[in-house]
Motif scaffolding. Structure first.
Motif, mmCIF file in Angstrom:
data_model
loop_
_atom_site.group_PDB
_atom_site.id
_atom_site.type_symbol
_atom_site.label_atom_id
_atom_site.label_comp_id
_atom_site.label_asym_id
_atom_site.label_seq_id
_atom_site.Cartn_x
_atom_site.Cartn_y
_atom_site.Cartn_z
ATOM 1 N N HIS A 1 -4.388 -0.078 3.543
ATOM 2 C CA HIS A 1 -5.726 0.371 3.153
ATOM 3 C C HIS A 1 -6.377 -0.640 2.220
ATOM 4 N N ALA A 2 -5.612 -1.131 1.261
ATOM 5 C CA ALA A 2 -6.168 -2.093 0.309
ATOM 6 C C ALA A 2 -6.635 -3.359 1.009
ATOM 7 N N HIS B 1 -8.800 3.433 -4.532
ATOM 8 C CA HIS B 1 -7.462 3.992 -4.766
ATOM 9 C C HIS B 1 -6.450 3.081 -4.081
ATOM 10 N N THR B 2 -5.565 2.510 -4.876
ATOM 11 C CA THR B 2 -4.613 1.529 -4.350
ATOM 12 C C THR B 2 -3.218 2.128 -4.309
ATOM 13 N N GLY C 1 3.581 -0.540 -5.474
ATOM 14 C CA GLY C 1 4.938 -1.047 -5.631
ATOM 15 C C GLY C 1 5.979 0.035 -5.814
ATOM 16 N N CYS C 2 5.637 1.261 -5.473
ATOM 17 C CA CYS C 2 6.589 2.372 -5.643
ATOM 18 C C CYS C 2 7.183 2.848 -4.325
ATOM 19 N N GLY C 3 6.824 2.185 -3.234
ATOM 20 C CA GLY C 3 7.496 2.453 -1.965
ATOM 21 C C GLY C 3 7.027 3.655 -1.185
ATOM 22 N N THR C 4 5.850 4.178 -1.481
ATOM 23 C CA THR C 4 5.373 5.345 -0.741
ATOM 24 C C THR C 4 4.810 4.979 0.629
ATOM 25 N N HIS C 5 4.421 3.722 0.797
ATOM 26 C CA HIS C 5 3.804 3.284 2.057
ATOM 27 C C HIS C 5 4.439 1.973 2.524
#
Length: 368
Positions: free
Chosen positions: A150-151, A144-145, A172-176
Motif C-alpha cells: 500500500h505504501a 497509514h503505513t 516492520g512488525c510482520g503483519t503484511h
C-alpha cells in the motif's frame, strides 16, 4: 528542560472516547501539542473537537481529516483547495459541501488529510484529488503505513508531491509480509525527496513495542535505528493512547524513555533525539503548510516561543513538569486538573484560543 513535546500522531478522544482520558494522560507524559489522526472523521470533526477545546482542555490539539470524508462532498477539487486555503465563498460551501454554517466555518481549521488503508481504500483518481488538494492548499497528507504494498502504491501516485508516512515502523512488525523486508522497503521509500515519515517510540525501545499493539523484531529495530542515525527519518510519535478505544499501536508514556534510550545507545545524540519530538516536527509541518509560525513559536525555548516546556528527569525517565502556554499542566507524570483550559486549537494557520463552537448553549431560558 526542553521545548514542549510535539506528538504529531496521537489519537486523542477520536470523537467517541468516553471511558478514558487520553488527553490528560498525554499531558502528564510531557506532551504539550498533540495532532490527532482521525482517519474516518468527516467534516464535523473539527467543530466537535473544537467545542471541547473551548470548554477547556490541558493541551494544544489539532486534527487531520479522513480523506474519504473530504472527497464525499459535491465540491470540486478546485473548490476544496479554495476552502482549505480559507478562500471559498460560504454560499458555495453551504451549497456544495455541508448545510451547516458552523461546520463550514471550522472544518478547514485542520493540519492535513489522512489516508487509512484499514478504514477505506481510495481509487487512483481519489488519490490524485488528495494530492492536488494537499499540495495546493498546503496541508500535510499522511498515509497509514503498515502494508508495504500500500505504501509503495501511495508513494507511486504522488508524482513528486509531498506524502508523509505515518507510524512507518509499523510495517516492520510482520503483519503484511516478512518484517525486515517490509521495513527495508519503507526505508527505501523514505529516501525519496517528496517522502517524509515518522517512527513510533515504543517500537524503538528494548521491549520492542506494545504487547496489545505491535512488536518489532530486534533485527528490524536495527534497520529503524540506522534510518534514524542516517537522518532518513527524524520525527518520532507515540500513536497513543494504549488504553483508549480509538488507539494507536503504542502510548505516549513511551516517548520520554525512548528519547533518552536512543541517546544512551548512541543512535542519536541527546539534542538530536530531543529534536525528533520538538523542533523537527515543527520544522516539517511548517515546510509542508508553508506557515512559518510553526518554527517561530514552537520547538524551541528562544525569543518568540510559546511557553510550552517539558522538564524531564533523566533518572526516572518521566516528565517532572509539563507547561502548556505558561500553565503547569502536568507534574510527576500526572496531569494537573486545574490546568484544564490551558490548551488551544491548532490549525495550520496558527493557534486559536477559541473556535467559538463551545459557546453555544444546549438550551436557554427566557424569563419574563
Amino acid at each position: 528542560m526542553v521545548p514542549g513535546l510535539i506528538d504529531m500522531h496521537l489519537h486523542l478522544r477520536d470523537l467517541f472516547e468516553t471511558t478514558s482520558d487520553p488527553i490528560f494522560e498525554s499531558v502528564g507524559h510531557g506532551v504539550t501539542m498533540g495532532l490527532s489522526p482521525g482517519a474516518a472523521n468527516t467534516l464535523p470533526a473539527p467543530s466537535l473537537l473544537g467545542a471541547e477545546v473551548d470548554r477547556g482542555v490541558p493541551m494544544n490539539i489539532g486534527l487531520y481529516l479522513g480523506a474519504a470524508g473530504v472527497l464525499a462532498t459535491m465540491a470540486t477539487t478546485e473548490q476544496l483547495i479554495s476552502y482549505f486555503k480559507g478562500e471559498l465563498d460560504e454560499e458555495i460551501g453551504l451549497d456544495r459541501m455541508v448545510r451547516n454554517s458552523i461546520v463550514f466555518q471550522t472544518a478547514n481549521l485542520i493540519i492535513g488529510l489522512k489516508d487509512h488503508m484499514g478504514h477505506f481504500i481510495l481509487s487512483d483518481e481519489d488519490f490524485e484529488r488528495c494530492y492536488e488538494i494537499s499540495s495546493k492548499a498546503q496541508l500535510v497528507f499522511m498515509s497509514h503505513t503498515q502494508d508495504p504494498d500500500h505504501a509503495e502504491r501511495v508513494v507511486g501516485l504522488s508524482k513528486g508531491r509531498p506524502i508523509h508516512l505515518g507510524h512507518a515502523n509499523a510495517a516492520g512488525c510482520g503483519t503484511h509480509g516478512d518484517a525486515k523486508e517490509s521495513m527495508e522497503r519503507i526505508v527505501a521509500l523514505l529516501k525519496q525527496p517528496q517522502v517524509t515519515g515518522e517512527l513510533v517510540t515504543a517500537m524503538l525501545r528494548p521491549g520492542r513495542g506494545s504487547w496489545e499493539g505491535l512488536l518489532m523484531p530486534k533485527e528490524v529495530q536495527e534497520v529503524a535505528y540506522e534510518a534514524l542515525s542516517e537522518g532518513v527519518v527524524d520525527v518520532l510519535v507515540s500513536d497513543g493512547q494504549g488504553d483508549a478505544t480509538m488507539k494507536g499501536f503504542a502510548d505516549s508514556r513511551e516517548n520520554i524513555p525512548c528519547l533518552l534510550e536512543l541517546a544512551e545507545m548512541e543512535i542519536l545524540s541527546l539534542p538530536d533525539s530531543i529534536a525528533t519530538m520538538t523542533c523537527n516536527p515543527a520544522r516539517l509541518i511548517g515546510e509542508l503548510t508553508g506557515e512559518d509560525w510553526w518554527t517561530k513559536e514552537l520547538g524551541h525555548l528562544g525569543a518568540g516561543a510559546r511557553a510550552n516546556v517539558t522538564v524531564i528527569d533523566p533518572l526516572d525517565k518521566l516528565a517532572t513538569v509539563t507547561i502548556v502556554n505558561g500553565v503547569v499542566a502536568g507534574f510527576e507524570d500526572r496531569n494537573i486538573a486545574e490546568a484544564n483550559g490551558a490548551g488551544m486549537w491548532v490549525s495550520k494557520f496558527g493557534l486559536l484560543e477559541r473556535t467559538g463552537v463551545g459557546d453555544f448553549a444546549i438550551w436557554a431560558y427566557h424569563g419574563a
